[in-house]
Scaffold this motif. Structure first.
Motif, PDB file in Angstrom:
ATOM      1  N   LEU A  62       0.829  -1.201   0.000  1.00 27.17           N
ATOM      2  CA  LEU A  62       0.000   0.000   0.000  1.00 27.17           C
ATOM      3  C   LEU A  62       0.869   1.259   0.000  1.00 27.17           C
ATOM      4  N   ILE A  63       1.916   1.246   0.831  1.00 26.27           N
ATOM      5  CA  ILE A  63       2.835   2.385   0.858  1.00 26.27           C
ATOM      6  C   ILE A  63       3.541   2.531  -0.488  1.00 26.27           C
ATOM      7  N   PHE A  64       3.971   1.392  -1.054  1.00 22.01           N
ATOM      8  CA  PHE A  64       4.629   1.407  -2.359  1.00 22.01           C
ATOM      9  C   PHE A  64       3.701   1.964  -3.434  1.00 22.01           C
ATOM     10  N   LEU A  65       2.453   1.483  -3.456  1.00 22.65           N
ATOM     11  CA  LEU A  65       1.498   1.951  -4.457  1.00 22.65           C
ATOM     12  C   LEU A  65       1.225   3.441  -4.309  1.00 22.65           C
ATOM     13  N   ALA A  66       1.026   3.883  -3.051  1.00 22.94           N
ATOM     14  CA  ALA A  66       0.762   5.302  -2.828  1.00 22.94           C
ATOM     15  C   ALA A  66       1.964   6.152  -3.226  1.00 22.94           C
ATOM     16  N   GLY A  67       3.173   5.702  -2.836  1.00 23.56           N
ATOM     17  CA  GLY A  67       4.379   6.450  -3.175  1.00 23.56           C
ATOM     18  C   GLY A  67       4.645   6.482  -4.666  1.00 23.56           C
ATOM     19  N   MET A  68       4.469   5.328  -5.309  1.00 21.34           N
ATOM     20  CA  MET A  68       4.712   5.269  -6.741  1.00 21.34           C
ATOM     21  C   MET A  68       3.680   6.089  -7.499  1.00 21.34           C
ATOM     22  N   TYR A  69       2.422   6.012  -7.043  1.00 17.36           N
ATOM     23  CA  TYR A  69       1.381   6.784  -7.712  1.00 17.36           C
ATOM     24  C   TYR A  69       1.638   8.282  -7.551  1.00 17.36           C
ATOM     25  N   TYR A  70       2.069   8.681  -6.352  1.00 18.73           N
ATOM     26  CA  TYR A  70       2.375  10.093  -6.124  1.00 18.73           C
ATOM     27  C   TYR A  70       3.524  10.541  -7.022  1.00 18.73           C
ATOM     28  N   ARG A  71       4.572   9.723  -7.099  1.00 20.16           N
ATOM     29  CA  ARG A  71       5.724  10.081  -7.936  1.00 20.16           C
ATOM     30  C   ARG A  71       5.324  10.184  -9.397  1.00 20.16           C
ATOM     31  N   LEU A  72       4.510   9.234  -9.853  1.00 20.46           N
ATOM     32  CA  LEU A  72       4.072   9.258 -11.238  1.00 20.46           C
ATOM     33  C   LEU A  72       3.140  10.430 -11.513  1.00 20.46           C
ATOM     34  N   VAL A  73       2.322  10.794 -10.516  1.00 23.92           N
ATOM     35  CA  VAL A  73       1.453  11.963 -10.694  1.00 23.92           C
ATOM     36  C   VAL A  73       2.292  13.232 -10.840  1.00 23.92           C
ATOM     37  N   VAL A  74       3.310  13.368 -10.001  1.00 22.14           N
ATOM     38  CA  VAL A  74       4.196  14.530 -10.100  1.00 22.14           C
ATOM     39  C   VAL A  74       4.887  14.555 -11.455  1.00 22.14           C
ATOM     40  N   GLN A  75       5.394  13.384 -11.880  1.00 22.63           N
ATOM     41  CA  GLN A  75       6.042  13.298 -13.178  1.00 22.63           C
ATOM     42  C   GLN A  75       5.058  13.617 -14.299  1.00 22.63           C
ATOM     43  N   SER A  76       3.844  13.114 -14.145  1.00 23.11           N
ATOM     44  CA  SER A  76       2.817  13.372 -15.156  1.00 23.11           C
ATOM     45  C   SER A  76       2.482  14.852 -15.229  1.00 23.11           C
ATOM     46  N   GLU A  77       2.396  15.502 -14.065  1.00 26.25           N
ATOM     47  CA  GLU A  77       2.106  16.937 -14.043  1.00 26.25           C
ATOM     48  C   GLU A  77       3.214  17.718 -14.739  1.00 26.25           C
ATOM     49  N   GLN A  78       4.462  17.308 -14.523  1.00 22.70           N
ATOM     50  CA  GLN A  78       5.579  17.980 -15.177  1.00 22.70           C
ATOM     51  C   GLN A  78       5.506  17.803 -16.694  1.00 22.70           C
TER      52      GLN A  78
END
Length: 368
Positions: A180-196
């Motif tokens: 769950l922590i991995f999924l949340a962290g990875m999703y957050y990182r990908l969201v930030v990357q996606s926003e960029q």
């Protein structure tokens, strides 16, 4: 000047991303998330395979062999962009494996925890609308409650040592929390990357990779505020490729695109890091030069004009010679950005009528 805006074969980058572009980016984000899940799940099942093999629970050991192969297939499907099929396979494996494990070795083993991972991922999934998601989410909730009702107190098929069951329970609990922590962290990182990436798409011209019109205007407003606060100069250089329509008509739009990308490269590398080069429209480009007066901007424009005059762009008909005309203006304290750019545009227009391939300072700046 804004002449022949449509003569280039490449359109300007959109100032607002289309819903289709947003959806494609969201699906790519989800694909990367599932690829990470596949790797983590495959490694987890490898641990289970070794554990059940050593514990003598052969059926579950074989099931984990199948699970590992399933995640190998899942990763392959994701690699080839078959996201829907991969996601359905993951759901089938997680639910099926959890049900079989709880049936064979009991509720206390904690394998039912993995079912709780699926609904949150389903909710963030961009693959279907809520009318498709809701039945699956509700079905998984019902399945979990049913497992709890029928199997929580049932006698397992294979009775393992209590210490093994206790170890499995906490291993699965910790693994699910880590996932769950991995999924949340990875999703957050990908969201930030996606926003960029979305921000870059929204502010960058796709052909030349320079800033687009909207982006340079936003930056100009910011720089103008600094200029008025600190009393520092700021200049604009508006430039236009000479006889660009003839390039498209004679040599084709591909040659026209090559000319634009070559010119953009010269402009981008010919200014300082604090300066901003943008595609203004068609074959027109705008340079924003902070902390630069009109004399300094004229020197920059002349240097760029000479560099572009030496440029030779390859084409099917041989090397193409390129020239540009430049109009220069400085932002006055009592005028808007649009007014300053309009004066640079007027100077550019004058340069075109005087023979092209030259730099012309705006009349008001020249008079000063």
């Amino acid at each position: 000047m804004n002449t022949a805006m449509s003569s280039s074969s490449s359109s300007l980058s959109p100032e607002v991303l289309s819903p289709a572009a947003m959806r494609d980016n969201s699906e790519e984000l989800f694909r990367k998330l599932l690829m990470g899940v596949s790797v983590m799940a495959g490694l987890t099942h490898l641990c289970f395979l070794l554990l059940f093999y050593k514990s003598g629970v052969t059926p579950l050991a074989m099931i984990n062999v199948g699970s590992i192969l399933c995640y190998v297939l899942t990763f392959s499907l994701l690699w080839h962009n078959h996201v829907v099929q991969a996601w359905m396979l993951i759901i089938f494996e997680v639910v099926g494996h959890a049900v079989l494990a709880v049936y064979f070795i009991g509720w206390e083993s904690g394998f039912h925890f993995y079912i709780m991972l699926v609904p949150p991922v389903m909710v963030v999934s961009p693959l279907d609308n809520w009318r498709a998601k809701a039945p699956l989410v509700l079905g998984l909730v019902a399945l979990y409650v049913g497992l709890d009702f029928f199997l929580r107190l049932a006698t397992p098929v294979a009775v393992l040592d209590p210490s093994v069951i206790n170890g499995l329970h906490y291993f699965n609990l910790i693994t699910v929390l880590v996932l769950l922590i991995f999924l949340a962290g990875m999703y957050y990182r990908l969201v930030v990357q996606s926003e960029q990436e979305l921000r870059e798409m929204a502010t960058t011209d796709p052909l030349t990779r320079l800033r687009n019109r909207r982006s340079v205007l936003d930056t100009s407003s910011f720089e103008a505020a600094k200029q008025r606060r600190d009393g520092r100069p700021m200049s604009f250089v508006l430039c236009d490729v000479d006889h660009f329509k003839a390039v498209n008509d004679t040599h084709g739009h591909e040659a026209g695109d090559d000319v634009l990308t070559s010119v953009a490269r010269v402009l981008r590398t010919g200014v300082r890091e604090v300066d901003h080069a943008a595609r203004w429209g068609g074959e027109e480009f705008l340079l924003l030069l902070p902390e630069t007066n009109v004399s300094g901007a004229t020197l920059v424009a002349n240097r760029l004009r000479e560099a572009i005059e030496e440029l030779r762009v390859s084409s099917k008909d041989g090397p193409l010679r390129v020239t540009m005309t430049f109009g220069v203006s400085a932002l006055h304290p009592d005028e808007s950005i649009d007014q300053a750019i309009a004066r640079a545009d007027k100077a550019l227009y004058t340069g075109k009528h005087e023979g092209r391939n030259r730099v012309v300072m705006a009349a008001e700046d020249h008079a000063r």
